[in-house]
Design an enzyme around this catalytic site. Structure first.
Site, PDB file in Angstrom:
ATOM      1  N   HIS A 168      46.603  45.008  40.438  1.00 48.65           N
ATOM      2  CA  HIS A 168      48.595  45.053  39.454  1.00 48.65           C
ATOM      3  C   HIS A 168      49.393  44.243  40.196  1.00 48.65           C
ATOM      4  O   HIS A 168      49.628  45.402  40.889  1.00 48.65           O
ATOM      5  CB  HIS A 168      48.324  46.177  38.282  1.00 48.65           C
ATOM      6  CG  HIS A 168      49.539  46.698  37.822  1.00 48.65           C
ATOM      7  ND1 HIS A 168      49.691  45.515  36.442  1.00 48.65           N
ATOM      8  CD2 HIS A 168      50.368  47.322  38.323  1.00 48.65           C
ATOM      9  CE1 HIS A 168      50.606  45.860  36.306  1.00 48.65           C
ATOM     10  NE2 HIS A 168      51.328  46.493  37.135  1.00 48.65           N
ATOM     11  N   GLU A 201      52.676  38.230  29.864  1.00 53.55           N
ATOM     12  CA  GLU A 201      53.607  39.402  29.138  1.00 53.55           C
ATOM     13  C   GLU A 201      54.158  38.932  27.487  1.00 53.55           C
ATOM     14  O   GLU A 201      54.848  38.102  27.333  1.00 53.55           O
ATOM     15  CB  GLU A 201      54.225  40.121  29.917  1.00 53.55           C
ATOM     16  CG  GLU A 201      53.764  41.759  29.166  1.00 53.55           C
ATOM     17  CD  GLU A 201      54.812  42.583  30.596  1.00 53.55           C
ATOM     18  OE1 GLU A 201      54.370  43.608  30.282  1.00 53.55           O
ATOM     19  OE2 GLU A 201      55.932  41.952  30.947  1.00 53.55           O
ATOM     20  N   HIS A 258      50.900  48.279  30.133  1.00 56.57           N
ATOM     21  CA  HIS A 258      50.943  49.180  30.975  1.00 56.57           C
ATOM     22  C   HIS A 258      50.762  51.254  30.359  1.00 56.57           C
ATOM     23  O   HIS A 258      51.069  50.811  28.492  1.00 56.57           O
ATOM     24  CB  HIS A 258      52.058  49.868  31.013  1.00 56.57           C
ATOM     25  CG  HIS A 258      52.669  48.238  32.521  1.00 56.57           C
ATOM     26  ND1 HIS A 258      52.635  47.336  32.092  1.00 56.57           N
ATOM     27  CD2 HIS A 258      53.060  49.236  33.760  1.00 56.57           C
ATOM     28  CE1 HIS A 258      53.173  46.061  32.924  1.00 56.57           C
ATOM     29  NE2 HIS A 258      52.991  46.817  34.230  1.00 56.57           N
ATOM     30  N   GLU A 281      51.677  56.486  31.891  1.00 61.35           N
ATOM     31  CA  GLU A 281      51.947  56.011  33.086  1.00 61.35           C
ATOM     32  C   GLU A 281      53.400  57.841  33.406  1.00 61.35           C
ATOM     33  O   GLU A 281      53.083  58.026  34.136  1.00 61.35           O
ATOM     34  CB  GLU A 281      53.302  55.374  33.137  1.00 61.35           C
ATOM     35  CG  GLU A 281      53.914  54.725  34.067  1.00 61.35           C
ATOM     36  CD  GLU A 281      54.212  53.173  35.270  1.00 61.35           C
ATOM     37  OE1 GLU A 281      54.809  52.536  33.738  1.00 61.35           O
ATOM     38  OE2 GLU A 281      55.041  52.952  35.726  1.00 61.35           O
TER      39      GLU A 281
HETATM   40 ZN    ZN Z   1      53.209  47.054  35.953  1.00 62.36          ZN
END
Ligand code: ZN
Length: 308
Positions: free
Chosen positions: A8, A90, A156, A159
């Site tokens: 990542h 993204e 993601h 987190e």
């Molecule tokens: Zn990241």
């Protein structure tokens, strides 16, 4: 080790080490500082950072990388680098129409690239930034497209405690401070959350069925770990970033007991002291000492197996 994978990264931010906190800070404060640091950034800055990032990875002996590119600037350099892994274009946005238009652009580009680089050791996939920065229809439709077309998906998820608070309550106390610092940039946040924790929320939208590469997965319940295992998702662990952003300790032992494949990533230079994934393994051994055997952590430096 002949193969070494950094699972990542955001290589387009490789020149922004000055933003990386020296000491643990809150996720919201860090995010505010990070967004502020991007205000005068040009596409050429991102491109130069990608080249710096690739050079740095090579110097660390990295052979495989899973990179997320928000500007899509790392796509061509990585496809030409000879490195293996995956580059994810993204998409993010809470404004539904605008987000879906951007996703359509990504779908077109990814489809073209997968056709023109079918033989490349570097695959091309889609990244839906996170549970909190994407409209639910973007998450739902993006994941469905990846599932139907067998395209790698990365997201993601789970987190920070702030992410869970936002999804459960629709607000984050700390963001009162952050909003006043960066105003417009954080107005994309949803006004009312789905009232679900991050992994349960993704499951409710059908996202787990696309078997995304889930990055972080720190804020999870036992039931959510079981759901990740049932969906046969893969997880990336970034212990140094989690420490610096006060996200807590990922329950690595619970993921491994559930048979979930877990790999190591540095995350970007904005939240990691460097891009050396071997340093990430050393940090993981300290973080999980007495709970996870060092050999099991060494095994997490291998590249993810797309067949598992
Ligand atoms: Zn990241």
């Amino acid at each position: 080790m002949s193969e070494l994978c950094n699972a990542h990264t955001h290589l387009e931010l490789s020149d922004l080490g000055r933003v990386c906190p020296q000491e643990p800070t809150s996720f919201a404060r860090w995010m505010a500082g990070f967004i502020w640091s991007l205000r005068k950034r040009k596409l050429d800055d991102y491109r130069a950072a990608v080249m710096l990032g690739i050079e740095t990875l090579r110097a660390c002996g990295t052979t495989h990388v899973h990179d997320i590119t928000n500007t899509w600037a790392s796509v061509e350099p990585l496809l030409q680098s000879g490195m293996q892994g995956c580059v994810y274009l993204e998409v993010m946005g809470q404004k539904r129409e605008r987000a879906l238009v951007r996703m359509k652009e990504a779908v077109r580009r990814i489809t073209d690239l997968r056709r023109s680089h079918a033989e490349s050791p570097m695959s091309v996939g889609l990244s839906l930034h996170s549970t909190w920065s994407c409209h639910p229809d973007l998450l739902r439709e993006g994941a469905a497209w990846c599932r139907e077309n067998k395209v790698p998906l990365c997201i993601h998820a789970a987190e920070s405690p702030a992410e869970t608070e936002l999804l459960l309550t629709g607000r984050v106390r700390e963001l009162g401070w952050a909003r006043t610092q960066i105003g417009r940039s954080l107005r994309m946040l949803p006004r009312s959350g789905p009232r679900l924790s991050p992994i349960t929320y993704l499951a409710s939208l059908g996202v787990l069925q696309a078997r995304p590469l889930l990055v972080h997965a720190v804020q999870v319940s036992d039931e959510e770990i079981a759901a990740i295992a049932r969906a046969r998702c893969t997880v990336v662990h970034c212990p140094r970033s989690n420490t610096l952003l006060s996200c807590g300790r990922m329950r690595l032992e619970a993921f491994l007991s559930a048979g979930i494949p877990v790999y190591l990533g540095t995350d970007s230079r904005v939240s990691s002291p460097d891009l050396d994934v071997r340093a990430e393994a050393a940090a993981a051994k300290k973080m999980h000492a007495g709970r996870v055997d060092g050999e099991k952590i060494n095994a997490m430096l291998a590249p993810p197996n797309p067949e598992t």
